[in-house]
Design an enzyme around this catalytic site. Structure first.
Site, PDB file in Angstrom:
ATOM      1  N   ASP A  13       0.755  -1.255  -0.132  1.00  0.00           N
ATOM      2  CA  ASP A  13       0.085   0.031   0.012  1.00  0.00           C
ATOM      3  C   ASP A  13       0.808   1.342   0.154  1.00  0.00           C
ATOM      4  OD1 ASP A  13      -2.278  -1.836   0.059  1.00  0.00           O
ATOM      5  OD2 ASP A  13      -2.092  -2.117   2.140  1.00  0.00           O
ATOM      6  N   GLY A  15       1.628   2.746  -2.759  1.00  0.00           N
ATOM      7  CA  GLY A  15       1.204   3.689  -3.924  1.00  0.00           C
ATOM      8  C   GLY A  15       2.279   2.932  -5.208  1.00  0.00           C
ATOM      9  N   HIS A  42      -3.824  -2.908  -6.574  1.00  0.00           N
ATOM     10  CA  HIS A  42      -3.027  -1.767  -6.849  1.00  0.00           C
ATOM     11  C   HIS A  42      -3.988  -0.619  -7.176  1.00  0.00           C
ATOM     12  CE1 HIS A  42       1.188  -3.585  -7.289  1.00  0.00           C
ATOM     13  NE2 HIS A  42       0.789  -3.378  -6.005  1.00  0.00           N
ATOM     14  N   THR A 190       2.885 -12.561   4.579  1.00  0.00           N
ATOM     15  CA  THR A 190       2.229 -13.056   3.434  1.00  0.00           C
ATOM     16  C   THR A 190       2.895 -14.520   2.895  1.00  0.00           C
ATOM     17  OG1 THR A 190       1.239 -12.778   1.327  1.00  0.00           O
ATOM     18  CG2 THR A 190       3.418 -12.008   1.443  1.00  0.00           C
ATOM     19  N   ASP A 281       2.079  15.074  -0.192  1.00  0.00           N
ATOM     20  CA  ASP A 281       1.284  16.045  -0.026  1.00  0.00           C
ATOM     21  C   ASP A 281       0.229  15.804   1.233  1.00  0.00           C
ATOM     22  OD1 ASP A 281       0.235  13.686  -1.514  1.00  0.00           O
ATOM     23  OD2 ASP A 281      -1.739  14.746  -1.658  1.00  0.00           O
TER      24      ASP A 281
END
Ligand code: IMP
Ligand code: MG
Length: 332
Positions: A13, A15, A42, A190, A281
């Site tokens: 996660d 990105g 994704h 995993t 951001d």
């Protein structure tokens, strides 16, 4: 020898979907190979639409890109067809004939195993049990499934030919190093190795054929499921900082500040040559939508400098918003 591996730094996660979709357009990728399995989503935002991809490679937004599912992936047939329809990639996607099939029984095995469900916090897609079945040498393969016949191909051969012909190839890793069966926080991991080397292996590409390992960091760390998360913040604090995220599965992500010691470790084991940092951001509001480095506030630049100093690799891509093109690209 233009072959890039995109790998996740921490617990997934980060990105990667966004970074890969950007590269697909910007670098005009010729081939993108998805590894891993259906447990990993994704996310790609493009032209105002959101896609959560569990099977189709994130480079699909470039209509000229050949999309492949590597031999090490487990194919979930229903999910594959659903995504092929949504992304409209029927004529340019291929599956390795020897990839394993993940079946409903595997998901049931995940969901009824109290250790996996309660302790590890499996996503419940059945990926671990499907891999167990592969290891027992009793797995169903893509080539055994009539509906998949039109998509079957030899992924290793296609990819190696593409690299040898100077085409631009990207190997799409999933999850992150801290979820690796070998290098992660065992047993809270995993069912597969998630390192850059394993990504190459799943695609059928040897280590001498790769010239770039791009590691994707998020500006803060998150984790879903059980297991340690160094520096973990209380939920109220993660909400206050706007780091609180809910995964596609509906589960809440735990969050912690960026950890430089872990960053050094993951860069080392992945053999990373370049880094991307996403969601800057969120850390520094003024970065939103920036497309040049000069636009970034001083403290954001300092954070990027610190990552480069500590890991010894350049931060070449910086995510400044959800859309594929919201990126500061510092490559020449
Ligand atoms: P499983 O691989 O579905 O059995 O899940 C094992 C562990 O890895 C759990 O803690 C999951 O939350 C985590 N995990 C698996 N896939 C992903 C992913 O794509 N992103 C984040 N965490 C994941
Ligand atoms: Mg994900």
């Amino acid at each position: 020898m233009p072959c890039t591996v995109v790998t996740g730094a921490f617990w997934g996660d980060e990105g990667k979907g966004k970074i890969i979709s950007y590269l697909a357009l910007k670098d005009q990728l010729d081939v993108c190979v998805r590894t891993g399995s259906v447990n990993a989503a994704h996310t790609v935002w493009y032209q105002g639409k959101r896609y959560a991809l569990h099977m189709v490679p994130a480079a699909f937004i470039n209509e000229k890109c050949r999309l492949l599912i590597g031999v090490g992936a487990n194919v979930h047939i229903a999910q594959f067809f659903k995504e092929v329809e949504v992304t409209n990639v029927k004529n340019r996607i291929g599956i390795d004939h020897q990839a394993s099939i993940i079946q409903e029984k595997h998901s049931i095995q995940d969901k009824t195993n109290s250790h996996l469900k309660g302790v590890v916090g499996t996503t419940g897609w059945g990926v671990g049990p499907a891999i167990e079945e592969r290891v027992r040498r009793s797995a169903k393969l893509a080539k055994d499934i009539p509906e998949l016949q039109p998509y079957l191909t030899d992924v290793a051969r296609e990819v190696n030919n593409a690299i040898d012909n100077g085409n631009k190839v990207l190997l799409e890793g999933v999850q992150g190093l801290m979820l690796s069966l070998f290098h992660g926080t065992y047993p809270y991991v995993t069912g597969r190795d998630t390192s850059a080397s394993a990504i190459c292996s799943e695609a059928g590409v040897g280590p001498t054929k790769v010239n770039n390992v791009l590691i994707v960091f998020k500006a803060f760390m998150t984790r879903v499921g059980g297991g340690p998360l160094p520096g973990e913040l209380p939920k109220e604090e993660t909400i206050k900082r706007r780091w609180f995220e809910i995964a596609a599965t509906g589960r809440e992500r735990r969050a912690a500040p960026f950890n430089f010691e872990l960053a050094k470790k993951t860069v080392m084991i992945n053999g990373a040559t370049q880094a991307a940092v996403t969601k800057l951001d969120i850390l520094y509001l003024q970065c939103k939508g920036a497309r040049t480095y000069a636009e970034l506030p001083e403290e954001a630049k300092q954070f990027i400098n610190e990552i480069e100093k500590q890991t010894g690799i350049p931060v070449v891509l910086i995510g400044t918003g959800p859309e594929a093109l919201d990126i500061v690209d510092r490559r020449k």
